[in-house]
Design an enzyme around this catalytic site. Structure first.
Site, mmCIF file in Angstrom:
data_model
loop_
_atom_site.group_PDB
_atom_site.id
_atom_site.type_symbol
_atom_site.label_atom_id
_atom_site.label_comp_id
_atom_site.label_asym_id
_atom_site.label_seq_id
_atom_site.Cartn_x
_atom_site.Cartn_y
_atom_site.Cartn_z
ATOM 1 N N GLY A 260 0.815 -1.215 0.000
ATOM 2 C CA GLY A 260 0.000 0.000 0.000
ATOM 3 C C GLY A 260 0.846 1.261 0.000
ATOM 4 O O GLY A 260 2.069 1.209 -0.161
ATOM 5 N N GLY A 262 2.411 4.922 1.596
ATOM 6 C CA GLY A 262 2.913 5.420 2.870
ATOM 7 C C GLY A 262 4.321 4.948 3.178
ATOM 8 O O GLY A 262 4.883 4.081 2.507
ATOM 9 N N GLU A 286 -0.698 -1.632 -6.855
ATOM 10 C CA GLU A 286 -1.376 -0.492 -7.485
ATOM 11 C C GLU A 286 -0.505 0.759 -7.505
ATOM 12 O O GLU A 286 -0.736 1.652 -8.311
ATOM 13 C CB GLU A 286 -2.708 -0.212 -6.798
ATOM 14 C CG GLU A 286 -2.544 0.097 -5.327
ATOM 15 C CD GLU A 286 -3.847 0.358 -4.615
ATOM 16 O OE1 GLU A 286 -4.842 0.703 -5.257
ATOM 17 O OE2 GLU A 286 -3.863 0.205 -3.386
ATOM 18 N N GLY A 380 -7.269 1.029 -2.521
ATOM 19 C CA GLY A 380 -7.277 -0.311 -3.094
ATOM 20 C C GLY A 380 -7.072 -1.390 -2.056
ATOM 21 O O GLY A 380 -7.003 -2.575 -2.398
HETATM 22 O O1 0RQ Z 1 -1.026 11.571 11.588
HETATM 23 O O2 0RQ Z 1 -0.206 12.843 9.657
HETATM 24 O O3 0RQ Z 1 -0.974 14.024 11.718
HETATM 25 O O4 0RQ Z 1 1.152 12.686 11.731
HETATM 26 O O5 0RQ Z 1 -2.523 8.984 10.866
HETATM 27 O O6 0RQ Z 1 -0.229 7.693 9.913
HETATM 28 O O7 0RQ Z 1 1.579 6.205 10.735
HETATM 29 O O8 0RQ Z 1 2.169 8.176 9.245
HETATM 30 O O9 0RQ Z 1 0.995 6.096 8.377
HETATM 31 O O10 0RQ Z 1 1.136 7.554 6.256
HETATM 32 O O11 0RQ Z 1 1.113 5.025 6.233
HETATM 33 O O12 0RQ Z 1 -0.954 6.330 6.803
HETATM 34 C C1 0RQ Z 1 -3.918 4.112 7.205
HETATM 35 C C2 0RQ Z 1 -3.872 6.586 6.877
HETATM 36 C C3 0RQ Z 1 -1.765 5.323 7.342
HETATM 37 C C4 0RQ Z 1 -2.863 5.084 5.107
HETATM 38 C C5 0RQ Z 1 -3.130 5.282 6.636
HETATM 39 C C6 0RQ Z 1 -2.377 9.151 12.291
HETATM 40 C C7 0RQ Z 1 -0.889 9.335 12.469
HETATM 41 C C8 0RQ Z 1 -0.565 10.259 11.289
HETATM 42 C C9 0RQ Z 1 -0.772 8.769 9.216
HETATM 43 P P1 0RQ Z 1 -0.191 12.882 11.150
HETATM 44 P P2 0RQ Z 1 1.226 7.086 9.600
HETATM 45 P P3 0RQ Z 1 0.648 6.278 6.834
HETATM 46 C C10 0RQ Z 1 -3.019 1.885 -1.542
HETATM 47 C C11 0RQ Z 1 -3.787 1.252 -0.445
HETATM 48 C C12 0RQ Z 1 -5.798 3.186 3.505
HETATM 49 C C13 0RQ Z 1 -5.752 3.075 2.028
HETATM 50 C C14 0RQ Z 1 -4.778 2.098 1.532
HETATM 51 C C15 0RQ Z 1 -4.147 4.854 4.329
HETATM 52 C C16 0RQ Z 1 -1.482 9.703 10.203
HETATM 53 O O13 0RQ Z 1 -2.026 3.988 4.886
HETATM 54 O O14 0RQ Z 1 -4.832 5.792 3.970
HETATM 55 O O15 0RQ Z 1 -4.150 1.339 2.233
HETATM 56 N N1 0RQ Z 1 -4.515 3.582 4.109
HETATM 57 N N2 0RQ Z 1 -4.680 2.109 0.246
HETATM 58 O O16 0RQ Z 1 -0.594 9.915 13.716
HETATM 59 C C17 0RQ Z 1 -5.857 8.563 14.915
HETATM 60 C C18 0RQ Z 1 -5.304 6.298 14.938
HETATM 61 C C19 0RQ Z 1 -4.190 6.599 14.097
HETATM 62 C C20 0RQ Z 1 -4.006 7.933 13.715
HETATM 63 C C21 0RQ Z 1 -2.435 6.705 12.828
HETATM 64 N N3 0RQ Z 1 -5.563 5.034 15.333
HETATM 65 N N4 0RQ Z 1 -6.111 7.302 15.311
HETATM 66 N N5 0RQ Z 1 -4.842 8.919 14.104
HETATM 67 N N6 0RQ Z 1 -2.916 7.948 12.941
HETATM 68 N N7 0RQ Z 1 -3.198 5.862 13.546
HETATM 69 C C22 0RQ Z 1 -3.216 3.354 -1.887
HETATM 70 C C23 0RQ Z 1 -4.213 3.686 -2.882
HETATM 71 O O17 0RQ Z 1 -5.225 3.140 -2.854
HETATM 72 C C24 0RQ Z 1 -3.928 4.697 -3.898
#
Ligand code: 0RQ
Length: 492
Positions: A260, A262, A286, A380
């Site tokens: 994914g 990130g 993807e 995705g």
């Molecule tokens: O907050 O930005 O204010 O610092 O969420 O978290 O740990 O930096 O991780 O950038 O990989 O994002 C799930 C959002 C993770 C992303 C998600 C806060 C944390 C931080 C970001 P800040 P990290 P990432 C292919 C597949 C779904 C779609 C997907 C995502 C921010 O990976 O959108 O996988 N995934 N698609 O502090 C509140 C919690 C938290 C939280 C983390 N439990 N509660 N805030 N954060 N956990 C892509 C496509 O489809 C194109």
């Protein structure tokens, strides 16, 4: 040879877009996103608002976009409705304030929904390309996304002809639009790099109302170097996959990986690449991010099927400079093929996606903080997770300096249910949930994945809950979330 289409400035093209229109734009991540025209639409929207008139569009893209689309248009308050995915701070803010209606959906479903008219007509499509021919062949740029379907369905088409993108990128596309059911044929793909379509998308030339020449690079956000935490997560993933290989549960030739978006996902793929125990591999994914690109250069990644190239500018330049090397190693597909559940199942993909929170039984919330405010969207992740041979979710065990636990009694929103989730990994460890009953799952997740500061709380929650197949205490299952909302910390 000059093209038989009107060439104009982005500002002139923006004048063709009117208030209330459904506008579809290219882009799957910042890769291949439209740039000049959406920026001009944002400026136009602000001017119209200043004169006291309304101006808002309904906006469809393949997935997230570069800043010119979501960030600029949301800042200009130029969007009333949005689908299917976004990752922009400005857009997220407006969605969560109730100012933009947002439809969060599986990305593989989007082209079919457009084809069947679930969102109504598409008035204008704005598509970035590297070349367009007089007879309507459109060579796309760094992503394919849903552009082939947008080109087919839109009433009018504006092409952003990006001279800054290498023309050779367009040849990496493998475009096929599946027939409508009940006449749909099965997709015959026995290898991640197998080509099943054409190198170009098609459009009725009569629909092209503007060509806008640009030369801007994709607006890729920064990637941070992998940190200690993501290295730990990567370490657990690598050990696990090595054991699966050694036990024969993963064949010795390995299986295609999906990863994914990130930084954590990027670091995990880099970790897999570094492991001497894991053979050279392919990706069926993807988004192709910077870390796997480097692995391709070194030979560890033998090739990748993707929907877009989410790469650094210097990596894009590397492709342009050595197209002979990359031409046969990268295939860019429309999102209904790159994310196609049947293909994912057929190829036996190992999926690695990211969770916001995971509950004691392995349900995963990837989208909504406290079940309410959207972060990005499901993207995705569901297309892959549900159908993968092995479906892994990774995340840090805590967020916001420990004020939030990623392991909670009950997810406040569920994107991926327990039946689609095989393995959870945090920097604390890995929980292999395959073959475990609910009680065993709960204890394994707490002991292996929860942060030590939350383990006692979670064990006590479990012990106090009424005995049942899935134990819960409906009075207290959201206490952590309630504390967070009331005090800013889950352990108030
Ligand atoms: O907050 O930005 O204010 O610092 O969420 O978290 O740990 O930096 O991780 O950038 O990989 O994002 C799930 C959002 C993770 C992303 C998600 C806060 C944390 C931080 C970001 P800040 P990290 P990432 C292919 C597949 C779904 C779609 C997907 C995502 C921010 O990976 O959108 O996988 N995934 N698609 O502090 C509140 C919690 C938290 C939280 C983390 N439990 N509660 N805030 N954060 N956990 C892509 C496509 O489809 C194109």
């Amino acid at each position: 040879m000059s093209l038989p289409f009107p060439t104009m400035s982005a500002e002139q093209a923006a004048e063709l877009v009117e208030h209330g229109m459904m506008v579809a734009m290219s882009g799957f991540t910042p890769a291949g996103s439209a740039k000049a025209v959406p920026r001009a639409i944002a400026v136009r929207a602000k001017e119209i608002h200043q004169s006291g008139e309304p101006f808002q569009i309904r906006l469809l893209t393949g997935a997230s976009t570069g800043a010119s689309v979501d960030e600029h248009l949301a800042e200009a308050n130029a969007v009333s409705w949005r689908a299917p995915y976004q990752s922009s701070r400005a857009m997220r803010k407006r969605i969560n304030a109730g100012e933009v209606d947002f439809v969060d959906m599986h990305l593989s479903h989007l082209p079919q929904s457009v084809m069947f008219g679930h969102f109504g007509d598409i008035d204008v499509a704005i598509i970035e390309a590297t070349e367009v021919t007089a007879d309507g062949k459109v060579y796309l740029s760094t992503s394919v996304g849903a552009s082939p379907t947008f080109l087919k369905k839109a009433k009018k088409v504006i092409i952003e002809l990006n001279r800054g993108q290498s023309r050779d990128i367009g040849d990496m596309s493998d475009i096929v639009i599946p027939r409508r059911p009940p006449n749909r044929l099965s997709l015959s793909m026995s290898h991640p790099l197998e080509r099943i379509g054409k190198r170009y998308a098609e459009v009725d030339p009569a629909k092209i109302v503007a060509i806008v020449e640009t030369d801007q690079a994709d607006e890729l956000g920064g990637f941070t170097d992998s940190d200690e935490l993501s290295e730990k997560i990567a370490g657990y993933v690598v050990d696990f996959l090595s054991n699966e290989l050694a036990s024969g549960r993963i064949p010795s030739s390995f299986l295609p990986l999906q990863s994914g978006v990130g930084n954590v996902a990027n670091a995990v793929t880099a970790g897999v690449g570094k492991s001497p125990d894991i053979p050279d591999f392919f990706m069926y994914t993807e988004v192709l991010q910077p870390a796997p690109f480097d692995l391709m250069r070194s030979g560890r990644l033998r090739g990748a099927s993707s929907c877009g190239l989410t790469l650094l500018p210097e990596q894009m330049q590397e492709i342009a400079d050595d197209i002979e090397f990359f031409r046969d190693r990268i295939v860019l597909r429309p999102q209904e093929i790159s994310n196609n559940p049947a293909v994912v199942r057929q190829l036996g993909v190992i999926a690695m996606n990211t969770a916001l929170e995971v509950d004691l039984y392995g349900h995963v919330n990837s989208t909504h903080v406290c079940g309410q405010n959207i972060m990005n969207g499901i993207g995705g992740s569901g297309d892959f997770a549900r159908n993968a041979y092995l479906s892994m979710f990774v995340c840090p065990s805590v967020a916001k300096g420990g004020k939030i636990s990623a392991i909670v009694p009950l997810c406040s929103h569920t994107d991926h249910n327990e039946h689609s989730v095989h393995v959870i990994v945090t920097e604390q460890g890995l929980a292999d949930l395959r073959g475990l009953a609910p009680g065993e799952r709960a204890r394994t997740i707490i002991d292996n994945c929860a942060h030590p500061m939350y383990r006692d709380y979670l064990h006590q929650y479990l012990d106090k809950s009424t005995a049942a197949h899935i134990r819960h205490d409906l009075q207290h299952c959201f206490d952590l979330h309630r504390n967070l909302m009331e005090t800013g910390s889950m352990l108030a």
